[in-house]
Design a protein around this motif. Structure first.
Motif, PDB file in Angstrom:
ATOM      1  N   ILE A   1       0.856  -1.186   0.000  1.00  0.00           N
ATOM      2  CA  ILE A   1       0.000   0.000   0.000  1.00  0.00           C
ATOM      3  C   ILE A   1       0.893   1.237   0.000  1.00  0.00           C
ATOM      4  O   ILE A   1       1.754   1.392   0.864  1.00  0.00           O
ATOM      5  N   VAL A   2       0.690   2.078  -1.002  1.00  0.00           N
ATOM      6  CA  VAL A   2       1.435   3.330  -1.110  1.00  0.00           C
ATOM      7  C   VAL A   2       0.690   4.428  -0.361  1.00  0.00           C
ATOM      8  O   VAL A   2       1.287   5.197   0.381  1.00  0.00           O
ATOM      9  N   GLU A   3      -0.634   4.464  -0.557  1.00  0.00           N
ATOM     10  CA  GLU A   3      -1.447   5.495   0.089  1.00  0.00           C
ATOM     11  C   GLU A   3      -2.886   5.013   0.178  1.00  0.00           C
ATOM     12  O   GLU A   3      -3.388   4.361  -0.724  1.00  0.00           O
ATOM     13  N   GLU A   4      -3.536   5.364   1.270  1.00  0.00           N
ATOM     14  CA  GLU A   4      -4.952   5.077   1.449  1.00  0.00           C
ATOM     15  C   GLU A   4      -5.562   6.300   2.105  1.00  0.00           C
ATOM     16  O   GLU A   4      -5.088   6.749   3.140  1.00  0.00           O
ATOM     17  N   LYS A   5      -6.579   6.873   1.458  1.00  0.00           N
ATOM     18  CA  LYS A   5      -7.171   8.078   2.025  1.00  0.00           C
ATOM     19  C   LYS A   5      -8.663   8.131   1.757  1.00  0.00           C
ATOM     20  O   LYS A   5      -9.167   7.478   0.854  1.00  0.00           O
ATOM     21  N   LYS A   6      -9.332   8.927   2.590  1.00  0.00           N
ATOM     22  CA  LYS A   6     -10.764   9.174   2.406  1.00  0.00           C
ATOM     23  C   LYS A   6     -10.926  10.250   1.351  1.00  0.00           C
ATOM     24  O   LYS A   6     -10.124  11.175   1.275  1.00  0.00           O
ATOM     25  N   ILE A   7     -11.968  10.125   0.548  1.00  0.00           N
ATOM     26  CA  ILE A   7     -12.286  11.129  -0.458  1.00  0.00           C
ATOM     27  C   ILE A   7     -13.279  12.088   0.162  1.00  0.00           C
ATOM     28  O   ILE A   7     -14.249  11.667   0.794  1.00  0.00           O
ATOM     29  N   GLU A   8     -13.045  13.372  -0.016  1.00  0.00           N
ATOM     30  CA  GLU A   8     -13.966  14.377   0.513  1.00  0.00           C
ATOM     31  C   GLU A   8     -15.336  14.202  -0.130  1.00  0.00           C
ATOM     32  O   GLU A   8     -15.450  13.788  -1.276  1.00  0.00           O
ATOM     33  N   ASN A   9     -16.382  14.525   0.605  1.00  0.00           N
ATOM     34  CA  ASN A   9     -17.757  14.285   0.174  1.00  0.00           C
ATOM     35  C   ASN A   9     -18.090  14.822  -1.205  1.00  0.00           C
ATOM     36  O   ASN A   9     -18.693  14.138  -2.005  1.00  0.00           O
ATOM     37  N   GLU A  10     -17.710  16.068  -1.531  1.00  0.00           N
ATOM     38  CA  GLU A  10     -18.095  16.620  -2.825  1.00  0.00           C
ATOM     39  C   GLU A  10     -17.435  15.881  -3.985  1.00  0.00           C
ATOM     40  O   GLU A  10     -17.986  15.760  -5.060  1.00  0.00           O
ATOM     41  N   HIS A  11     -16.232  15.328  -3.759  1.00  0.00           N
ATOM     42  CA  HIS A  11     -15.567  14.561  -4.804  1.00  0.00           C
ATOM     43  C   HIS A  11     -16.079  13.125  -4.849  1.00  0.00           C
ATOM     44  O   HIS A  11     -16.162  12.521  -5.899  1.00  0.00           O
ATOM     45  N   ALA A  12     -16.411  12.568  -3.707  1.00  0.00           N
ATOM     46  CA  ALA A  12     -16.848  11.187  -3.626  1.00  0.00           C
ATOM     47  C   ALA A  12     -18.183  10.969  -4.319  1.00  0.00           C
ATOM     48  O   ALA A  12     -18.444   9.908  -4.861  1.00  0.00           O
ATOM     49  N   GLU A  13     -19.049  11.979  -4.312  1.00  0.00           N
ATOM     50  CA  GLU A  13     -20.364  11.822  -4.916  1.00  0.00           C
ATOM     51  C   GLU A  13     -20.269  11.528  -6.406  1.00  0.00           C
ATOM     52  O   GLU A  13     -21.087  10.791  -6.939  1.00  0.00           O
ATOM     53  N   GLN A  14     -19.252  12.043  -7.087  1.00  0.00           N
ATOM     54  CA  GLN A  14     -19.131  11.781  -8.502  1.00  0.00           C
ATOM     55  C   GLN A  14     -18.689  10.343  -8.767  1.00  0.00           C
ATOM     56  O   GLN A  14     -18.844   9.838  -9.859  1.00  0.00           O
ATOM     57  N   PHE A  15     -18.126   9.660  -7.765  1.00  0.00           N
ATOM     58  CA  PHE A  15     -17.677   8.291  -7.922  1.00  0.00           C
ATOM     59  C   PHE A  15     -18.641   7.265  -7.351  1.00  0.00           C
ATOM     60  O   PHE A  15     -18.423   6.092  -7.469  1.00  0.00           O
ATOM     61  N   SER A  16     -19.688   7.698  -6.678  1.00  0.00           N
ATOM     62  CA  SER A  16     -20.622   6.757  -6.043  1.00  0.00           C
ATOM     63  C   SER A  16     -21.672   6.284  -7.003  1.00  0.00           C
ATOM     64  O   SER A  16     -21.935   6.813  -8.009  1.00  0.00           O
TER      65      SER A  16
END
Length: 93
Positions: free
Chosen positions: A78-93
């Motif tokens: 694992i290089v990086e693991e992070k939470k996506i901010e809500n406004e950006h995550a909605e486009q991927f849900s």
């Protein structure tokens, strides 16, 4: 090894069909390029997967055809693991 098979074999995602769907939705990147499910993955490649509210970036260490459950974690680091901010995550849900 195909990207969709690698993600399943390494147990990054539970099913190959889920891996294929994410790639088809342009939510999987290999070396900073949008990847298709059939993209060839080799040691040294960097894979970034966007799913739910998470972004996971891993480096491919090996691509064996079959691997035991206990050895699956040895296929990548694992290089990086992070939470996506809500406004950006909605486009991927």
């Amino acid at each position: 090894m195909r990207l969709d098979k690698y993600l399943k074999t390494a147990r990054i995602l539970k099913r190959r069909t889920v891996s294929k769907e994410l790639a088809d939705q342009q939510r999987v990147y290999v070396n900073d390029r949008v990847a298709k499910p059939s993209t060839d993955v080799k040691p040294g490649d960097i894979i970034r997967v966007l799913f739910g509210y998470r972004e996971l970036t891993v480096r491919v260490l090996q691509t064996p055809k079959q691997v035991s459950k206990s050895d699956a974690a040895l296929m990548f680091e694992i290089v990086e693991e992070k939470k996506i901010e809500n406004e950006h995550a909605e486009q991927f849900s």
